[in-house]
Design a protein around this motif. Structure first.
Motif, PDB file in Angstrom:
ATOM      1  N   GLN A   1       0.867  -1.304  -0.076  1.00 59.49           N
ATOM      2  CA  GLN A   1      -0.097  -0.061  -0.086  1.00 59.49           C
ATOM      3  C   GLN A   1       0.863   1.171  -0.191  1.00 59.49           C
ATOM      4  OE1 GLN A   1      -3.478  -0.270   2.522  1.00 59.49           O
ATOM      5  NE2 GLN A   1      -4.257   1.832   1.932  1.00 59.49           N
ATOM      6  N   PHE A   2       1.809   1.208   0.696  1.00 64.67           N
ATOM      7  CA  PHE A   2       2.747   2.536   0.771  1.00 64.67           C
ATOM      8  C   PHE A   2       3.443   2.746  -0.709  1.00 64.67           C
ATOM      9  CE2 PHE A   2       7.228   4.144   1.124  1.00 64.67           C
ATOM     10  CZ  PHE A   2       6.915   5.235   1.836  1.00 64.67           C
ATOM     11  N   GLU A   3       4.016   1.644  -1.249  1.00 65.03           N
ATOM     12  CA  GLU A   3       4.726   1.739  -2.739  1.00 65.03           C
ATOM     13  C   GLU A   3       3.641   2.294  -3.530  1.00 65.03           C
ATOM     14  OE1 GLU A   3       7.935  -1.557  -2.823  1.00 65.03           O
ATOM     15  OE2 GLU A   3       6.042  -2.367  -2.944  1.00 65.03           O
ATOM     16  N   LEU A   4       2.232   1.746  -3.467  1.00 65.96           N
ATOM     17  CA  LEU A   4       1.384   2.292  -4.595  1.00 65.96           C
ATOM     18  C   LEU A   4       1.032   3.601  -4.211  1.00 65.96           C
ATOM     19  CD1 LEU A   4      -0.818   1.671  -6.705  1.00 65.96           C
ATOM     20  CD2 LEU A   4      -2.384   1.021  -4.835  1.00 65.96           C
ATOM     21  N   HIS A   5       0.966   3.985  -3.150  1.00 70.47           N
ATOM     22  CA  HIS A   5       0.570   5.493  -2.701  1.00 70.47           C
ATOM     23  C   HIS A   5       1.896   6.217  -3.468  1.00 70.47           C
ATOM     24  CE1 HIS A   5      -0.744   9.181  -0.353  1.00 70.47           C
ATOM     25  NE2 HIS A   5       0.577   9.063   0.198  1.00 70.47           N
TER      26      HIS A   5
ATOM     27  N   ILE B   1      -2.081   4.230 -16.102  1.00 67.64           N
ATOM     28  CA  ILE B   1      -1.702   3.849 -14.763  1.00 67.64           C
ATOM     29  C   ILE B   1      -2.583   3.787 -13.592  1.00 67.64           C
ATOM     30  CG2 ILE B   1       0.241   3.355 -13.188  1.00 67.64           C
ATOM     31  CD1 ILE B   1       2.104   4.228 -15.599  1.00 67.64           C
ATOM     32  N   LEU B   2      -2.930   5.051 -13.406  1.00 71.91           N
ATOM     33  CA  LEU B   2      -3.817   5.465 -12.162  1.00 71.91           C
ATOM     34  C   LEU B   2      -5.096   4.547 -12.441  1.00 71.91           C
ATOM     35  CD1 LEU B   2      -4.857   7.186  -9.856  1.00 71.91           C
ATOM     36  CD2 LEU B   2      -5.972   8.633 -11.720  1.00 71.91           C
ATOM     37  N   LEU B   3      -5.828   4.459 -13.765  1.00 70.93           N
ATOM     38  CA  LEU B   3      -6.967   3.766 -13.611  1.00 70.93           C
ATOM     39  C   LEU B   3      -6.811   2.364 -13.315  1.00 70.93           C
ATOM     40  CD1 LEU B   3     -10.049   4.581 -14.084  1.00 70.93           C
ATOM     41  CD2 LEU B   3      -9.490   3.897 -16.722  1.00 70.93           C
ATOM     42  N   VAL B   4      -5.894   1.841 -13.904  1.00 69.48           N
ATOM     43  CA  VAL B   4      -5.768   0.298 -13.571  1.00 69.48           C
ATOM     44  C   VAL B   4      -5.469   0.023 -12.166  1.00 69.48           C
ATOM     45  CG1 VAL B   4      -4.009  -1.628 -14.280  1.00 69.48           C
ATOM     46  CG2 VAL B   4      -4.703  -0.153 -16.204  1.00 69.48           C
ATOM     47  N   ALA B   5      -4.412   0.879 -11.403  1.00 61.60           N
ATOM     48  CA  ALA B   5      -4.427   0.633 -10.207  1.00 61.60           C
ATOM     49  C   ALA B   5      -5.764   0.607  -9.167  1.00 61.60           C
ATOM     50  CB  ALA B   5      -3.345   1.589  -9.681  1.00 61.60           C
ATOM     51  N   LYS B   6      -6.502   1.837  -9.959  1.00 60.58           N
ATOM     52  CA  LYS B   6      -8.000   1.923  -8.815  1.00 60.58           C
ATOM     53  C   LYS B   6      -8.636   0.829  -9.186  1.00 60.58           C
ATOM     54  CE  LYS B   6      -7.197   5.895  -6.407  1.00 60.58           C
ATOM     55  NZ  LYS B   6      -8.024   7.061  -6.560  1.00 60.58           N
TER      56      LYS B   6
ATOM     57  N   ARG C   1      -2.785  -4.870 -11.511  1.00 60.37           N
ATOM     58  CA  ARG C   1      -4.016  -5.700 -11.221  1.00 60.37           C
ATOM     59  C   ARG C   1      -3.722  -6.388 -10.098  1.00 60.37           C
ATOM     60  NH1 ARG C   1      -8.418  -7.873 -13.871  1.00 60.37           N
ATOM     61  NH2 ARG C   1      -8.465 -10.387 -13.978  1.00 60.37           N
ATOM     62  N   HIS C   2      -2.455  -7.063  -9.899  1.00 61.15           N
ATOM     63  CA  HIS C   2      -2.356  -7.827  -8.740  1.00 61.15           C
ATOM     64  C   HIS C   2      -2.247  -7.108  -7.650  1.00 61.15           C
ATOM     65  CE1 HIS C   2      -1.848 -11.471 -10.732  1.00 61.15           C
ATOM     66  NE2 HIS C   2      -0.684 -11.114 -11.535  1.00 61.15           N
ATOM     67  N   THR C   3      -1.733  -5.780  -7.516  1.00 59.96           N
ATOM     68  CA  THR C   3      -1.638  -4.833  -6.467  1.00 59.96           C
ATOM     69  C   THR C   3      -2.889  -4.399  -5.865  1.00 59.96           C
ATOM     70  OG1 THR C   3       0.368  -3.840  -7.210  1.00 59.96           O
ATOM     71  CG2 THR C   3      -0.887  -2.623  -5.758  1.00 59.96           C
ATOM     72  N   HIS C   4      -3.986  -4.267  -6.906  1.00 58.67           N
ATOM     73  CA  HIS C   4      -5.518  -3.807  -6.847  1.00 58.67           C
ATOM     74  C   HIS C   4      -5.864  -5.059  -5.829  1.00 58.67           C
ATOM     75  CE1 HIS C   4      -9.076  -1.716  -7.041  1.00 58.67           C
ATOM     76  NE2 HIS C   4      -9.638  -3.140  -7.649  1.00 58.67           N
ATOM     77  N   ALA C   5      -5.884  -6.237  -6.438  1.00 61.61           N
ATOM     78  CA  ALA C   5      -6.336  -7.450  -5.723  1.00 61.61           C
ATOM     79  C   ALA C   5      -5.796  -7.600  -4.286  1.00 61.61           C
ATOM     80  CB  ALA C   5      -6.399  -8.740  -6.581  1.00 61.61           C
ATOM     81  N   SER C   6      -4.612  -7.587  -4.099  1.00 60.02           N
ATOM     82  CA  SER C   6      -3.899  -7.819  -2.836  1.00 60.02           C
ATOM     83  C   SER C   6      -4.189  -6.770  -1.546  1.00 60.02           C
ATOM     84  CB  SER C   6      -2.205  -7.936  -2.884  1.00 60.02           C
ATOM     85  OG  SER C   6      -1.836  -6.700  -3.525  1.00 60.02           O
ATOM     86  N   ILE C   7      -4.315  -5.575  -2.347  1.00 57.02           N
ATOM     87  CA  ILE C   7      -4.516  -4.476  -1.457  1.00 57.02           C
ATOM     88  C   ILE C   7      -6.084  -4.673  -0.803  1.00 57.02           C
ATOM     89  CG2 ILE C   7      -5.251  -2.018  -1.034  1.00 57.02           C
ATOM     90  CD1 ILE C   7      -2.572  -1.364  -2.758  1.00 57.02           C
ATOM     91  N   LEU C   8      -7.136  -5.055  -1.793  1.00 61.15           N
ATOM     92  CA  LEU C   8      -8.344  -5.361  -1.155  1.00 61.15           C
ATOM     93  C   LEU C   8      -8.424  -6.566  -0.253  1.00 61.15           C
ATOM     94  CD1 LEU C   8     -10.411  -4.869  -4.765  1.00 61.15           C
ATOM     95  CD2 LEU C   8     -10.134  -3.269  -2.744  1.00 61.15           C
ATOM     96  N   LEU C   9      -7.652  -7.629  -0.610  1.00 65.51           N
ATOM     97  CA  LEU C   9      -7.711  -8.656   0.207  1.00 65.51           C
ATOM     98  C   LEU C   9      -7.390  -8.519   1.607  1.00 65.51           C
ATOM     99  CD1 LEU C   9      -6.559 -11.320  -2.289  1.00 65.51           C
ATOM    100  CD2 LEU C   9      -8.905 -11.458  -1.213  1.00 65.51           C
TER     101      LEU C   9
END
Length: 313
Positions: free
Chosen positions: A120-124, A142-147, A257-265
């Motif tokens: 989460q820190f790296e994504l921010h 990049i922003l939209l895929v991350a969100k 895409r993996h980042t998005h999923a992992s942060i939600l999990l």
């Protein structure tokens, strides 16, 4: 025509004709490419084999030879792509009996694959560094895929009309043929057709960005007389440069895409909700892909259970 084929014909020729008659125009280009790859392997492994000589032993040897170079799941896919053609050849009397019966699928031991994602820190840190001007650029992509966790081809196919700013949703109903000559294509599967809820900040940003754009034209694909070709290596290169500059883990667009999923999990969102948001055909796909994250969460759950039980005094 296939019914004019003789039992002495080469199997590789029969398969090529079968793919042309039954598959071309009926399946997605990316799937057709897999059948064509199977055809190429047949030319390499059994170029002289006749239909009438396709026996169970011959077929098992073919599978074994292919499995020497591929993992078990890939070998299974190879088998399934051949089986349809072979069963049709059996029905037509070109092969006496089904040679695929009781086949044993082998394959190389799969290499351990750990998905790459940002915490989460790296994504921010990454999102804070993006150059989000008034014009559309790859930083907005990049922003939209991350969100949203969209696939690369899904994000490329987005048009302003796909946004419902009033209800804070984004409709995914198509992909962009970036590997071919451009143009819209169907989604990967039925489950990929979905609506993604987006946060109010993303709504405000994209409402402003897209307000003067053609409503049914892709946002991220430029068009002069024709659509410009798009390469995922272009966006991956931009993302890699950001990651190195910011000294965070280097990932690809798919890694977003993996980042998005992992942060939600990690935030406690259920696997079912994550699967629907990503457009997975089933929760099993989500569980397999994010197994190590789920195991980490289970370890945290065990600690929580133990602390809760310890307080029951």
């Amino acid at each position: 025509m296939l019914d004019e084929t003789k039992a002495t014909a080469l199997f590789v020729d029969y398969y090529a004709q079968w793919v042309q008659v039954y598959k071309e125009g009926a399946i997605r280009e990316v799937t057709l490419a897999k059948y064509k790859m199977t055809q190429a392997w047949l030319k390499k492994l059994i170029p002289e084999l006749q239909l009438c000589n396709m026996t169970r032993i011959t077929y098992q040897q073919l599978i074994n030879d292919y499995a020497q170079h591929h993992e078990r799941q890939t070998t299974m896919d190879f088998h399934h792509q051949l089986k349809g053609a072979i069963l049709d050849a059996v029905d037509e009397g070109l092969i006496d009996r089904d040679p695929t019966r009781k086949v044993i699928i082998k394959g190389k031991t799969p290499a351990e694959k750990k998905i790459k994602y940002l915490n989460q820190f790296e994504l921010h840190t990454l999102l804070k560094s993006l150059d989000l001007g008034k014009e559309v650029n790859w930083d907005w992509f990049i922003l939209l895929v991350a969100k949203t966790g969209m696939r690369f081809s899904e994000a490329l196919a987005l048009t302003p009309k796909d946004f419902d700013f009033a209800h804070q949703t984004l409709s995914i109903s198509k992909t962009w043929n970036y590997k071919g000559n451009g143009g819209f294509l169907p989604t990967k599967n039925k489950s990929s057709v979905r609506k993604i809820q987006i946060d109010w900040q993303t709504v405000m940003q994209f409402a402003e960005l897209t307000k003067n754009l053609p409503p049914e034209e892709p946002i991220f694909v430029k068009k002069q007389e024709e659509y410009e070709p798009i390469y995922n290596s272009t966006v991956n290169g931009i993302l890699e440069r950001y990651c190195k500059k910011l000294q965070i883990s280097t990932i690809s667009v798919h890694g977003l895409r993996h980042t998005h999923a992992s942060i939600l999990l990690f935030a406690g969102v259920s696997i079912g909700s994550v699967a629907r948001r990503l457009g997975h055909a089933s929760m099993t796909t989500t569980q397999k892909t994010y197994l190590h994250i789920i195991q980490e969460l289970e370890n945290q759950d065990i600690d929580l259970v133990m602390r809760s039980l310890a307080n029951l005094t």
